[in-house]
Write an enzyme that holds these catalytic residues in place. Structure first.
Site, PDB file in Angstrom:
ATOM      1  N   ASP A  61     120.497  24.266  89.707  1.00 15.70           N
ATOM      2  CA  ASP A  61     119.630  23.182  89.242  1.00 15.70           C
ATOM      3  C   ASP A  61     119.374  22.230  90.412  1.00 15.70           C
ATOM      4  O   ASP A  61     119.351  22.650  91.567  1.00 15.70           O
ATOM      5  CB  ASP A  61     120.300  22.477  88.058  1.00 15.70           C
ATOM      6  CG  ASP A  61     119.283  21.918  87.068  1.00 15.70           C
ATOM      7  OD1 ASP A  61     118.513  21.040  87.463  1.00 15.70           O
ATOM      8  OD2 ASP A  61     119.280  22.352  85.901  1.00 15.70           O
TER       9      ASP A  61
ATOM     10  N   HIS B 142     117.915  15.953  86.272  1.00 17.99           N
ATOM     11  CA  HIS B 142     117.946  17.159  85.447  1.00 17.99           C
ATOM     12  C   HIS B 142     119.291  17.877  85.513  1.00 17.99           C
ATOM     13  O   HIS B 142     119.882  18.223  84.473  1.00 17.99           O
ATOM     14  CB  HIS B 142     116.819  18.100  85.878  1.00 17.99           C
ATOM     15  CG  HIS B 142     116.585  19.245  84.947  1.00 17.99           C
ATOM     16  ND1 HIS B 142     117.299  20.411  85.000  1.00 17.99           N
ATOM     17  CD2 HIS B 142     115.706  19.386  83.924  1.00 17.99           C
ATOM     18  CE1 HIS B 142     116.864  21.241  84.069  1.00 17.99           C
ATOM     19  NE2 HIS B 142     115.903  20.643  83.397  1.00 17.99           N
TER      20      HIS B 142
ATOM     21  N   ASN C 146     108.603  26.336  78.645  1.00 16.18           N
ATOM     22  CA  ASN C 146     108.019  25.309  77.768  1.00 16.18           C
ATOM     23  C   ASN C 146     106.495  25.411  77.720  1.00 16.18           C
ATOM     24  O   ASN C 146     105.798  24.401  77.703  1.00 16.18           O
ATOM     25  CB  ASN C 146     108.407  23.910  78.260  1.00 16.18           C
ATOM     26  CG  ASN C 146     109.896  23.668  78.223  1.00 16.18           C
ATOM     27  OD1 ASN C 146     110.622  24.318  77.483  1.00 16.18           O
ATOM     28  ND2 ASN C 146     110.360  22.728  79.021  1.00 16.18           N
TER      29      ASN C 146
ATOM     30  N   GLY D 147     113.745  33.936  83.478  1.00 17.47           N
ATOM     31  CA  GLY D 147     113.961  34.350  82.099  1.00 17.47           C
ATOM     32  C   GLY D 147     113.505  35.766  81.812  1.00 17.47           C
ATOM     33  O   GLY D 147     114.108  36.473  81.009  1.00 17.47           O
TER      34      GLY D 147
ATOM     35  N   VAL E 278     118.851  39.153  81.930  1.00 21.74           N
ATOM     36  CA  VAL E 278     118.976  37.707  81.729  1.00 21.74           C
ATOM     37  C   VAL E 278     118.847  37.395  80.239  1.00 21.74           C
ATOM     38  O   VAL E 278     117.987  37.941  79.548  1.00 21.74           O
ATOM     39  CB  VAL E 278     117.902  36.945  82.527  1.00 21.74           C
ATOM     40  CG1 VAL E 278     117.893  35.469  82.154  1.00 21.74           C
ATOM     41  CG2 VAL E 278     118.143  37.107  84.013  1.00 21.74           C
TER      42      VAL E 278
ATOM     43  N   SER F 214     115.321  23.938  78.584  1.00 18.39           N
ATOM     44  CA  SER F 214     116.432  23.587  79.474  1.00 18.39           C
ATOM     45  C   SER F 214     117.645  23.185  78.652  1.00 18.39           C
ATOM     46  O   SER F 214     118.763  23.677  78.858  1.00 18.39           O
ATOM     47  CB  SER F 214     116.050  22.412  80.378  1.00 18.39           C
ATOM     48  OG  SER F 214     115.439  22.820  81.560  1.00 18.39           O
TER      49      SER F 214
END
Length: 441
Positions: A62, A99, A200, A212, A217, A265
């Site tokens: 991140d 974040h 999103n 993703g 994954v 997230s």
């Protein structure tokens, strides 16, 4: 895709909820944004039963984590920073939301600001800062593949990625970048489990996002408190399941501030913490078995994944407590297995050392003496040459006859596709399909 544009899959809704007295409520967190999953999944009860995330290391790739916050102190290990020199314990996001810090607080934070509490308080976060869009060190290369490998090499049990980058079919030949896919396979081979945000873009272009989409994954979508699919959560065939991702409170990178936000997230951070609870309660399971247990206990479990919900909705309590057969299916790993095996075989072949060269000095093989050369053209030698010549002529004649009778060669059989092929469905969504070769008609 420009990797410098990779997005963080969270949206901050409230600018700095002020620190104040928190009314007594069942779920921790502020009264207008309670951590409702604590009630739904009976998190305190799981803690009392020994599922607190102990012994589990969550690598969080991140923006970095502000490890100096009182609520996180002692729960963030020394990691690394791919944007600058550092150990990942500084949040590089320019916005106060922070974040990386926010996601860490959802997973391991102790009660403090507004009572916000992490799900797996005894797990430890291994922060891996990468130069994402919106950070002070944003770069055209976010080093995500290298970050995944670093996590696997430094003892990560869970690799959590609350981020994603859009893949464009017009410019990207594969849904998942090759270096990231290889890194995911590497992490799986090392025993880690890998989770990432589904994205999103549900209300926008619904574009495919990596990591993703990468094989192996666990891609996490978002639902609200009532279990309804969040409109912003992307819909894709590769979504594994959904988790709470609406009105989720989390700490800011600035001490004393908190935010409530929406995003896959937050859903990914919650799911990663639940995986830590499961593994701490069942430490003898492999990563594949842990994910199989999570999939087997989903609420509203489906036989086929739905683009919005995947195989169902995460149920943290049942994931820890239910009786699940050791051989429960894991379709996520099953889909990746043939490609991972091929990648592993190539990696192993690349590590094989060539044979050592022969020694330059060769020992004696016998004796010889110099004398007069023998005569070659004696009758016996001439006779032998004549017999050999006759045999050679006969072989040539047979070869000519065989050549005249030979049929044209059969056309070569096209090779089986060696890797994941890009498919595009009716909605324009790009996804992996596993190709099985069929017999020719």
């Amino acid at each position: 895709m420009s990797r410098g544009g990779r997005r963080l899959a969270a949206v901050a809704l409230a600018a700095g909820l002020l620190l104040g007295t928190v009314p007594a409520v069942a779920a921790p967190g502020p009264p207008d944004a309670p951590e409702y999953w604590f009630d739904t999944w009976q998190i305190p009860r799981l803690w009392s039963q020994g599922a607190r995330g102990q012994g589990i290391r969550i690598a969080e790739i991140d923006t970095g984590v502000n490890a100096a916050l009182p609520e996180l102190r002692g729960r963030v290990l020394a990691g690394t920073d791919f944007g600058r020199s550092g150990d990942g314990r500084t949040d590089r996001q320019q916005d106060e939301f922070g974040h990386g810090t926010a996601m860490a607080s959802i997973m391991v934070g102790r009660p403090g600001t507004l009572g916000i509490t992490g799900i797996a308080p005894d797990a430890r976060v291994l922060p891996i800062a990468v130069p994402l869009s919106g950070t002070s060190d944003a770069s055209s290369d976010d080093h995500l593949g290298a970050a995944i490998r670093w996590a696997a090499d430094h003892g990560a049990d869970v690799i959590s990625m609350s981020l994603g980058g859009r893949r464009d079919p017009s410019s990207d030949s594969e849904p998942c970048a090759a270096d990231e896919q290889a890194a995911v396979f590497y992490a799986l081979r090392k025993g880690a489990v890998v989770l990432a945000a589904a994205g999103n873009r549900g209300k926008g272009d619904n574009a495919v996002e990596e990591p993703g989409v990468c094989l192996g994954v666990v891609a996490v979508g978002a639902t609200d408190r009532s279990g309804e699919h969040a409109p912003f959560s992307s819909r894709h065939p590769y979504v594994a399941f959904t988790a709470p991702g609406v009105n989720v409170p989390s700490l800011s990178r600035v001490a004393g501030l908190a935010y409530a936000g929406n995003g896959t997230s937050q859903a990914t951070a919650i799911a990663s913490a639940v995986v830590a609870l499961v593994w701490s309660k069942h430490p003898k399971l492999t990563g594949q078995q842990v994910i199989a247990r999570v999939l087997a206990t989903l609420d509203g479990r489906r036989s086929k994944p739905d683009p919005a919900y995947g195989w169902g909705q995460l149920d943290g309590y049942r994931a820890v407590t239910a009786t699940v057969p050791a051989g429960a299916p894991n379709p996520i790993y099953a889909a990746a297995a043939p490609f991972a095996a091929r990648a592993n075989a190539f990696a192993k072949a690349a590590r094989v050392k060539p044979p050592a060269p022969a020694a330059k000095q060769i020992g004696s093989t016998g004796e010889f003496r110099i004398g007069s050369s023998p005569r070659l053209l004696v009758p016996r030698v001439l006779g032998a040459l004549a017999v050999a010549l006759a045999g050679l002529l006969a072989l040539i004649a047979l070869a000519v006859v065989a050549l005249l009778r030979r049929r044209p060669a059969e056309p070569p059989v096209p090779p089986t596709p060696a890797g994941p092929r890009v498919q595009v469905d009716d909605d324009g969504v790009q996804w992996h399909a596993i190709i099985e070769r069929t017999a020719p008609e």
